[in-house]
Design a protein around this motif. Structure first.
Motif, mmCIF file in Angstrom:
data_model
loop_
_atom_site.group_PDB
_atom_site.id
_atom_site.type_symbol
_atom_site.label_atom_id
_atom_site.label_comp_id
_atom_site.label_asym_id
_atom_site.label_seq_id
_atom_site.Cartn_x
_atom_site.Cartn_y
_atom_site.Cartn_z
ATOM 1 N N PRO A 78 0.813 -1.217 0.000
ATOM 2 C CA PRO A 78 0.000 0.000 0.000
ATOM 3 C C PRO A 78 0.843 1.264 0.000
ATOM 4 C CG PRO A 78 -0.458 -1.356 1.957
ATOM 5 C CD PRO A 78 0.555 -2.073 1.124
ATOM 6 N N ALA A 79 0.184 2.369 -0.288
ATOM 7 C CA ALA A 79 0.879 3.648 -0.452
ATOM 8 C C ALA A 79 1.462 4.167 0.847
ATOM 9 C CB ALA A 79 -0.072 4.683 -1.039
ATOM 10 N N THR A 80 1.094 3.614 1.996
ATOM 11 C CA THR A 80 1.620 4.113 3.266
ATOM 12 C C THR A 80 3.124 3.917 3.353
ATOM 13 O OG1 THR A 80 1.126 1.989 4.309
ATOM 14 C CG2 THR A 80 -0.519 3.720 4.514
ATOM 15 N N GLU A 81 3.653 2.892 2.697
ATOM 16 C CA GLU A 81 5.096 2.668 2.725
ATOM 17 C C GLU A 81 5.837 3.577 1.758
ATOM 18 O OE1 GLU A 81 6.145 -1.404 2.357
ATOM 19 O OE2 GLU A 81 4.826 -2.039 3.970
ATOM 20 N N THR A 82 5.149 4.106 0.751
ATOM 21 C CA THR A 82 5.816 5.000 -0.194
ATOM 22 C C THR A 82 5.887 6.431 0.336
ATOM 23 O OG1 THR A 82 3.732 5.385 -1.375
ATOM 24 C CG2 THR A 82 5.156 3.606 -2.177
ATOM 25 N N LEU A 83 5.116 6.750 1.382
ATOM 26 C CA LEU A 83 5.128 8.103 1.917
ATOM 27 C C LEU A 83 6.486 8.508 2.489
ATOM 28 C CD1 LEU A 83 1.618 8.378 3.595
ATOM 29 C CD2 LEU A 83 2.389 9.420 1.465
ATOM 30 N N PRO A 84 7.221 7.631 3.203
ATOM 31 C CA PRO A 84 8.527 8.070 3.691
ATOM 32 C C PRO A 84 9.455 8.512 2.568
ATOM 33 C CG PRO A 84 7.874 6.083 4.833
ATOM 34 C CD PRO A 84 6.851 6.335 3.754
ATOM 35 N N ASN B 255 8.222 11.917 1.675
ATOM 36 C CA ASN B 255 8.584 12.844 2.735
ATOM 37 C C ASN B 255 10.061 13.195 2.663
ATOM 38 O OD1 ASN B 255 6.035 13.018 3.766
ATOM 39 N ND2 ASN B 255 6.332 11.440 5.313
ATOM 40 N N PHE B 256 10.885 12.221 2.297
ATOM 41 C CA PHE B 256 12.316 12.483 2.172
ATOM 42 C C PHE B 256 12.567 13.551 1.127
ATOM 43 C CE2 PHE B 256 16.311 11.481 -0.018
ATOM 44 C CZ PHE B 256 17.188 11.711 1.025
ATOM 45 N N TYR B 257 11.928 13.412 -0.051
ATOM 46 C CA TYR B 257 12.136 14.413 -1.101
ATOM 47 C C TYR B 257 11.496 15.749 -0.731
ATOM 48 C CZ TYR B 257 14.015 10.716 -3.990
ATOM 49 O OH TYR B 257 14.796 9.707 -4.479
ATOM 50 N N ASP B 258 10.367 15.707 -0.042
ATOM 51 C CA ASP B 258 9.765 16.958 0.416
ATOM 52 C C ASP B 258 10.675 17.652 1.413
ATOM 53 O OD1 ASP B 258 7.575 16.559 -1.172
ATOM 54 O OD2 ASP B 258 6.332 15.701 0.429
ATOM 55 N N ASN B 259 11.260 16.869 2.312
ATOM 56 C CA ASN B 259 12.172 17.454 3.291
ATOM 57 C C ASN B 259 13.396 18.048 2.612
ATOM 58 O OD1 ASN B 259 10.508 16.774 5.394
ATOM 59 N ND2 ASN B 259 11.581 14.865 5.866
ATOM 60 N N ILE B 260 13.912 17.370 1.611
ATOM 61 C CA ILE B 260 15.068 17.911 0.890
ATOM 62 C C ILE B 260 14.694 19.219 0.193
ATOM 63 C CG2 ILE B 260 16.543 17.538 -1.129
ATOM 64 C CD1 ILE B 260 16.880 14.685 -0.271
ATOM 65 N N GLN B 261 13.507 19.268 -0.396
ATOM 66 C CA GLN B 261 13.079 20.504 -1.056
ATOM 67 C C GLN B 261 12.924 21.633 -0.044
ATOM 68 O OE1 GLN B 261 9.533 19.355 -3.133
ATOM 69 N NE2 GLN B 261 10.642 18.807 -4.991
ATOM 70 N N LYS B 262 12.402 21.303 1.135
ATOM 71 C CA LYS B 262 12.259 22.329 2.174
ATOM 72 C C LYS B 262 13.625 22.818 2.646
ATOM 73 C CE LYS B 262 7.790 20.765 3.851
ATOM 74 N NZ LYS B 262 7.054 20.110 4.950
#
Length: 100
Positions: A51-57, A60-67
């Motif tokens: 499920p997509a719950t495992e793809t969220l980390p 989140n990693f790429y979102d954190n890098i963008q931030k």
């Protein structure tokens, strides 16, 4: 035929056993095919992607890098603006000194 004129039935028995095994394999294959058609969703659930719950980390990693990159860019912009203001003040001071 054997040397004494009798028929050797061991070949026929082996052939019968082999055909029985082949028929059994064919019947089991048909049974599995029918089961697969009826329970397609259950079988696909086994081979599907988690499920997509495992793809969220990962996201989140790429979102954190963008931030982090955005924060770094803002900090560099702030430092450059501060440097520019200091340069403008020092040039204004030098013009005042020249005028006196």
């Amino acid at each position: 035929m054997a040397e004494d004129g009798t028929i050797d039935y061991s070949v026929h028995e082996a052939w019968n056993e082999a055909t029985n095994v082949y028929l059994l394999v064919i019947l089991v294959s048909f049974g599995l095919l029918i089961y697969a058609r009826k329970n397609k969703r259950k079988i696909m659930r086994i081979f599907s992607v988690p499920p997509a719950t495992e793809t969220l980390p990962g996201n989140n990693f790429y979102d954190n890098i963008q931030k982090v990159r955005l924060r770094q860019q803002l900090e560099m912009y702030y430092i450059s603006r501060k440097y520019d203001q200091q340069q403008n003040q020092s040039s204004a001071d030098s013009t005042q000194l020249l005028m006196e």
